[in-house]
Design an enzyme around this catalytic site. Structure first.
Site, PDB file in Angstrom:
ATOM      1  N   ALA A  81      33.280 -37.153   3.790  1.00 29.14           N
ATOM      2  CA  ALA A  81      32.402 -36.679   4.919  1.00 29.14           C
ATOM      3  C   ALA A  81      33.306 -36.157   5.807  1.00 29.14           C
ATOM      4  CB  ALA A  81      31.374 -37.726   5.195  1.00 29.14           C
ATOM      5  N   LYS A  82      32.669 -35.359   6.745  1.00 25.60           N
ATOM      6  CA  LYS A  82      33.505 -34.945   7.934  1.00 25.60           C
ATOM      7  C   LYS A  82      32.431 -34.323   8.887  1.00 25.60           C
ATOM      8  CE  LYS A  82      37.726 -35.189   9.582  1.00 25.60           C
ATOM      9  NZ  LYS A  82      38.620 -35.769   9.087  1.00 25.60           N
TER      10      LYS A  82
END
Ligand code: NAD
Length: 426
Positions: free
Chosen positions: A115-116
């Site tokens: 994720a980011k």
């Protein structure tokens, strides 16, 4: 297509981190002989959220900020990835960083998917209250995605343990009870892990040591140049210096300093992160961030932004080994040039995995409410980095590819396997 059109297309691709991430995935898929439909699944982020939210500023005005959160592929576990506060962060960059997180977690074999997140802002131009307001509102906006079982954020460029503390507090206020495991990189006082602050730099130092041995050299006495003197750059400088390396150059967003005889890292660490710290240092020559990359050295650690080593400067890199502290600092075109010139590149998805490994340890400790001594954390981290490095080297040798492709083969294969075993719902 004309040469000009080709050059323009390549230029656009070099500017798009996500286009680069897809190109790297395609190359790994080729070596793994992956089914096209699997490549299609792996190419696309599973979820993307863009939020535009108001923040009350100190002068009473209201400013609207834009933020993102992206989940890549959920096959191997909850989503995990940093939050970046930077004026030039984009959805494209966030997608690439989320995908790289997926491979990274798989390469070092921790049970997360990538994720980011990010907010388009310059944290240095915000007061502490504005930064807190922005963080609490951003977290509220993306709260439909995060949670200790679904998505666990961490620090990245422009965010730090204090920001992580506000994230933990905001999420806990909404729940009505304290949830330490919702975020990692927190201060130790509220459930952070010993060793987390220096974890990425410690991992980089371990792989630099291993990589130098691979090319018949050693870390002790090696000349090291580091771009970026934030969390990753400063911890790397500290631990490399401690290991007997000679740190000859460092930089921050304003530029860098160079002394071929080595810099006084302990004294520079006193002001790390403060504006003008590096430039005020007397016993060195001032260099630009571009010049730093081309200095004579044994190990180059780009630890700031992506896309800094390209086909334009790869020919002039003098380092024997590049250890990617930042995510995506070397473009695929530059990779090919460096490989041809015999420069060993330790890829980001292996080199900077120390941060997410200790983030994983922090999450495990929070979930169990049982905390470890720093030695235990550091030893487990060093063992995991060494084991992953050796696995990547073996895979690269077996497939006659560079270390980046070796790491991609491991990471993509593990994610593809998990996706296949789980099957496609419904
Ligand atoms: P940070 O905000 O603590 O430090 C960033 C450093 O880069 C600062 O010294 C800043 O002055 C410098 N910088 C910013 N813009 C620059 C520019 N245009 N040119 C040159 N220098 C510039 O961030 P960080 O956490 O140290 O992250 C650095 C890199 O490492 C990022 O690519 C990040 O994704 C990656 N990374 C971080 C972690 C972590 O645990 N923090 C883990 C893995 C990878």
């Amino acid at each position: 297509m004309t040469q000009t059109m080709l050059a323009a297309e390549r230029h656009t691709e070099e500017k798009s981190a996500y286009a680069i991430a897809i190109r790297q995935l395609e190359s790994a898929a080729h070596y793994l002989n992956l089914d096209r439909s699997m490549v299609e699944v792996l190419k696309h982020p599973r979820r993307e959220l863009t939020v535009n939210f108001p923040v009350k500023m100190d002068d009473g005005s209201i400013r609207v900020f834009t933020g993102f959160r992206v989940h890549h592929n959920p096959a191997r576990g909850p989503a995990k990835g940093g939050i970046r506060y930077h004026p030039e962060t984009t959805l494209d960059e966030t997608r690439a960083l989320a995908m790289w997180m997926t491979w990274k977690c798989a390469v070092v074999n921790i049970p997360y998917s990538g994720a980011k997140g990010g907010v388009v802002c310059d944290p240095k131009r915000l007061s502490i209250h504005e930064l807190e307001n922005l963080t609490r509102r951003y977290i509220t906006e993306i709260s439909i995605m995060i949670g200790p079982e679904s998505d666990i954020p961490a620090p990245d460029i422009g965010t730090n343990p204090q920001v992580m503390a506000w994230i933990m507090d905001t999420y806990s206020m909404h729940k009505g009870y304290t949830v330490p495991a919702v975020v990692t990189g927190k201060p130790v006082a509220i459930g952070g892990s010993e060793g987390r602050l220096e974890a990425t730099g410690r991992g980089i130092t371990v792989v630099a040591h291993e990589a130098l041995q691979l090319v018949g050299s050693q870390l002790e006495g090696a000349r090291v140049a580091i771009q970026g003197f934030g969390n990753v750059g400063s911890a790397t400088a500290k631990l490399m210096h401690k290991a007997g390396a000679k740190v000859v150059a460092i930089s921050d967003v304003r530029g860098g300093i160079y002394n071929p005889n080595g810099l006084d890292i302990p004294s520079l660490l006193h002001c790390a992160g403060r504006d003008g710290c590096i430039q005020a240092y007397r016993d060195a020559e001032l260099v630009t961030n571009e010049q730093l990359l081309e200095l004579p050295c044994d190990v180059l650690v780009p630890a700031a932004l992506h896309g800094v080593i390209t086909n334009e400067n790869a020919e002039r890199i003098q380092a024997r080994v590049i250890v990617e502290g930042a995510n995506g600092p070397v473009t695929p075109d530059a990779d090919a040039i460096l490989d041809e010139r015999g420069v060993l590149v330790v890829p980001d998805i292996l080199a900077n995995a120390g941060g997410v490994i200790v983030s994983y340890f922090e999450w495990v400790q929070d979930l169990q409410a049982f905390f470890w001594e720093e030695d235990e954390v550091n030893n487990k981290l060093e063992r995991a980095m060494r084991k992953s490095f050796q696995h990547v080297v073996q895979t690269a040798e077996q497939n006659r590819v560079d270390l980046r492709m070796g790491a991609y083969i491991i990471g993509v294969q593990r994610v593809a396997e998990a996706t296949t075993i789980r099957g496609i719902y419904p």
